[in-house]
Design an enzyme around this catalytic site. Structure first.
Site, PDB file in Angstrom:
ATOM      1  N   ASP A 266       0.876  -1.165   0.000  1.00  0.00           N
ATOM      2  CA  ASP A 266       0.000   0.000   0.000  1.00  0.00           C
ATOM      3  C   ASP A 266       0.918   1.222   0.000  1.00  0.00           C
ATOM      4  O   ASP A 266       2.111   1.130   0.297  1.00  0.00           O
ATOM      5  CB  ASP A 266      -0.955   0.000   1.199  1.00  0.00           C
ATOM      6  CG  ASP A 266      -2.152   0.923   0.941  1.00  0.00           C
ATOM      7  OD1 ASP A 266      -2.072   1.769   0.010  1.00  0.00           O
ATOM      8  OD2 ASP A 266      -3.162   0.819   1.649  1.00  0.00           O
TER       9      ASP A 266
HETATM   10  C1  BGC Z   1      -4.987   3.391   0.083  1.00  0.00           C
HETATM   11  C2  BGC Z   1      -5.077   2.423  -1.070  1.00  0.00           C
HETATM   12  C3  BGC Z   1      -4.917   3.166  -2.361  1.00  0.00           C
HETATM   13  C4  BGC Z   1      -3.590   3.907  -2.338  1.00  0.00           C
HETATM   14  C5  BGC Z   1      -3.323   4.693  -3.590  1.00  0.00           C
HETATM   15  C6  BGC Z   1      -3.732   4.231   0.018  1.00  0.00           C
HETATM   16  O1  BGC Z   1      -3.734   5.208   0.988  1.00  0.00           O
HETATM   17  O2  BGC Z   1      -5.041   2.688   1.295  1.00  0.00           O
HETATM   18  O3  BGC Z   1      -6.300   1.745  -1.051  1.00  0.00           O
HETATM   19  O4  BGC Z   1      -5.005   2.293  -3.441  1.00  0.00           O
HETATM   20  O5  BGC Z   1      -3.582   4.807  -1.249  1.00  0.00           O
HETATM   21  O6  BGC Z   1      -4.198   5.773  -3.705  1.00  0.00           O
END
Ligand code: BGC
Length: 755
Positions: A266
């Site tokens: 993530d």
């Molecule tokens: C989120 C993800 C997301 C990523 C990119 C993160 O903060 O938890 O679900 O895909 O950001 O935007």
């Protein structure tokens, strides 16, 4: 001909004469070669540094390919309800492009509420066409974390509280996406069940609950859908962040389940050089180190899987095979997506995408209440919905055109904005007010009052609206209600911080912004009140008995107004069923009795003390009556279930068959659910839920029509996770199979003896 090359004969035409030259195309570029051939060949051509370059971001949402060799980069984007607008290369701010508006599809909770696997496939197909058209290779989604608490700010991005339902819906979604050459990056693996302290909370959960409740949707995605990439979560398990957690990623995901794709962190979830290198992470995204490397000075070479990793490889502290293995997984993802000769060109905002969006919305809306009301010229009272033209005019008690008052901010508010990374920039959205006006404008005088105000959708701030403003809006609505023949209240939650939004959980189980008081006061003035709520979570309804009808809509995306109006007016018959239990009181949720340690945690430790008794497993087994049970949803027609019969296919497989008849006056869909539990009095090695969902079938029936429905069951469905042997175990003895219309509405049952 050498195996690693193919020879292309190219005819060159010149000066009236023709000549033939040989052009060599390496195998990794050969569209006829298999993905594995291409991967191995590419690896042979690459330097150590080029391999390392594959393993980390080169911008906010891309990772590098190998420019020297013509191997393409990976373009990623959120996910999971539409293709997110373009952001700046190196920053979170919008790039302000003019060609990146999309269709917002309904939230995944809404998809789960359809209980229709075909709809999930349609969803995957349509959304991936939008991703492909925008040049994206990886869709950051779908999310399949279990809805453990109704406070979870991101539950709207997931598929409800039950692992079987989530698994059955996530598989066709992924298949639909990947059939178009766009990869899914399923998230958030694993145990990301709250947003409070999401970056730091360490989840303590029993092995059994992990296997039976929290992992099955991911396991199905790997084993059945062959998902191409998975996103590790921020939170910790066994004291280690899940994005580079050796036991979780190398142990369970890769070795045990055979996942062969790329594990993506993530954004900013990787925190440690050594763990990033050895803990099963393949592609590191979003890392920012205490904000010191931002803007123009952002150096992607400082990522854990960049220079630090390369150094460890070069110094021999880690083997080259580790680097090759990571590079192999990322290359596989590239050849499956960006360089997949079958990848679709895609399209954006086409009419069939809007149709898919609307149809999923219509099927996901859940009718929770539909009381009988008196009407002019009618002897019998009738359910308030569907609000047909005839029914509407019968409600005008004073004569003349009926007066319809619509109250509530969500009648006009854009619910595709806010919520965090799933926010979408849409080309056109139909609001509920617009949708209802289109249907009723010619039939009624429509008046609108906002009723309350929630402030701005801000990622991590709460924008409080002053009391004076709220009072004024409420008074206006109540005043208008006095003259109305019928009220439709359209509220619920929204995508503000501390509502349904990433990076923060809800603050209360009640609806916010004074909605409880407003609904109750409106109902006192005009009891012919239809309440329509949006939101990804269950919530308290102290006013329920005062209302005539209630529809819960999750989030419906671009066609929200059309889908809602089609259900309200009866053009479509509601068939959504709850993918999550609505408790009467917050205290009735299973973890609440264990205090803060069980949620949201104390000192960054959270203990899942309710164990496997999540959602209906708790309510049903412990006899706690919910407000609306899991699997519940009303229709405008009625269904009769025939006697179920059991057919043994072999030692490990059975079928349950029954006739289902539409006994009402109109076409409708019913979801028949199969639950299984130990027969009463049977001993068990462990405490088991009274019953658990194992299969379901949705049928479409004309009035009077009967269809034979077949539900499937295998020995695996009888198993529990045995912590002694660290494996699934099927106990002998008797099981009861329940055929049901919801987890509480059992229509027939059978006994299965397992020897
Ligand atoms: C989120 C993800 C997301 C990523 C990119 C993160 O903060 O938890 O679900 O895909 O950001 O935007």
């Amino acid at each position: 001909m050498k195996r690693t090359q193919i020879l292309l004969l190219t005819a060159l035409i010149g000066c009236g004469a023709s000549a033939q030259t040989k052009r060599e195309v390496p195998l990794y570029l050969d569209p006829q070669a298999t993905v594995e051939q291409r991967v191995e060949d590419a690896l042979r051509h690459m330097t150590t540094h080029e391999k390392v370059e594959l393993l980390h971001a080169q911008s906010k949402f891309t990772s590098a390919g190998v420019p020297r060799l013509g191997i393409r980069q990976l373009n990623m984007d959120d996910g999971p309800h539409g293709v997110r607008e373009e952001l700046e290369w190196n920053a979170w701010s919008a790039a302000r492009w003019t060609n990146d508006s999309c269709v917002a599809f309904p939230s995944l909770t809404c998809l789960a509420a359809t209980w229709n696997r075909e709809r999930a496939q349609d969803y995957g197909n349509a959304i991936s066409e939008e991703f492909a058209y925008r040049g994206k290779d990886l869709l950051l989604g779908p999310g399949a974390n279990i809805q453990r608490t109704p406070m979870n700010g991101r539950a709207f991005e997931y598929l409800g509280e039950d692992p079987r339902l989530a698994a059955e819906m996530v598989v066709p979604y992924i298949e639909g996406v990947q059939a178009n050459g766009v990869g899914c990056c399923m998230k958030h693996f694993a145990l990301n069940n709250q947003e409070t302290d999401r970056f730091t909370v360490d989840v303590n959960v029993s092995e059994r609950a992990m296997r039976e409740i929290y992992l099955p949707a991911f396991e199905a995605a790997v084993k059945r859908a062959g998902v191409w990439s998975i996103m590790g979560s921020y939170n910790l398990w066994l004291g280690v962040h899940c994005s580079h957690n050796d036991s979780l990623l190398n142990g369970i995901l890769k070795r045990e389940w055979g996942f062969d794709g790329a594990l993506v962190s993530d954004w900013d979830a990787a925190v440690d050089d050594w763990q990033s290198a050895t803990g099963g992470l393949d592609l590191e995204m979003g890392t920012s180190r205490n904000g010191t490397l931002t803007g123009n000075r952002f150096t992607y070479a400082d990522y854990h899987l960049a220079r630090p990793f390369e150094r460890m490889i070069r110094e021999g502290r880690l083997p080259m095979s580790l680097l090759d293995e990571k590079a192999r997984r990322v290359l596989r993802t590239i050849f499956r997506t960006a360089m997949n000769p079958q990848k679709t060109t895609g399209k954006m905002c086409s009419e069939d995408h809007y149709r898919t969006c609307r149809e999923i919305g219509e099927e996901g809306i859940v009718l929770l209440r539909n009381e009988r009301c008196a009407a002019k010229g009618r002897k019998r009272e009738m359910p308030l919905l569907p609000l047909t033209a005839e029914r509407l005019s019968a409600l005008a008690l004073g004569g003349g055109r009926p007066r319809l008052l619509i109250v509530g901010e969500n009648a006009t508010r854009s619910l595709t904005k806010g919520g965090g990374s799933s926010e979408l920039k849409t080309r056109r959205d139909v609001s509920p007010l617009e949708g209802l006006k289109t249907v009723y404008e010619d039939l009624a005088d429509i008046v609108y009052a906002q009723g309350y105000e929630s402030g701005q959708a801000i990622y991590d701030k709460v924008d409080v609206v002053g009391l004076e403003r709220q009072t004024k809006l409420r008074q206006e609505a109540l005043e208008k209600a006095k003259d109305a023949d019928l009220l439709i209240f359209i509220g619920g939650m929204n995508k503000n911080h501390r509502q349904d939004c990433e990076n923060g959980d809800r603050e209360t189980y009640d609806l916010s912004f004074g909605q409880n008081e407003l609904i109750a006061e409106l109902a006192r003035i005009q009891p012919r009140l239809i309440v329509v709520t949006f939101g990804g979570n269950p919530y308290a309804m102290p006013w329920l008995e005062q209302t005539a009808a209630l529809l819960h809509c999750w989030y419906l995306g671009s066609e929200a107004g059309t889908a809602l109006a089609n259900i309200v007016s009866g053009r479509m018959c509601p068939s959504g069923k709850l993918p999550v239990t609505f408790a009467r009181r917050y205290e009735d949720y299973p973890y609440v009795q264990y205090g803060a340690a069980a949620y949201p945690g104390v000192d960054r430790q959270v203990y899942y003390k309710e164990d496997i008794f999540v959602g209906y497993r708790h309510f049903d087994t412990r006899g706690v009556r919910p407000l609306f049970p899991f699997g519940y949803g009303l229709s405008y027609t009625t269904f009769r279930y025939g006697e179920p019969s059991l057919k043994t296919l072999d030692d490990d497989r059975w079928e349950v068959c029954l006739d289902v008849t539409n006994t009402g006056q109109r076409e409708g869909r019913e979801t028949v659910q199969l639950y299984v539990g130990r027969e009463a009095g049977e001993k068990s090695l462990v405490e088991r839920p009274r019953k658990e969902l194992k299969d379901f079938v949705k049928v479409n029936l004309q009035p009077g029509e009967t269809q034979r429905v077949t539900l499937h069951l295998s020995a695996d469905d009888l198993a529990f996770w045995d912590v002694e042997s660290h494996g699934w175990k099927v106990e002998r003895g008797a099981y009861r199979l329940y055929v049901a219309s919801s987890s509480e509405d059992v229509r027939g049952s059978l006994v299965l003896k397992r020897n």
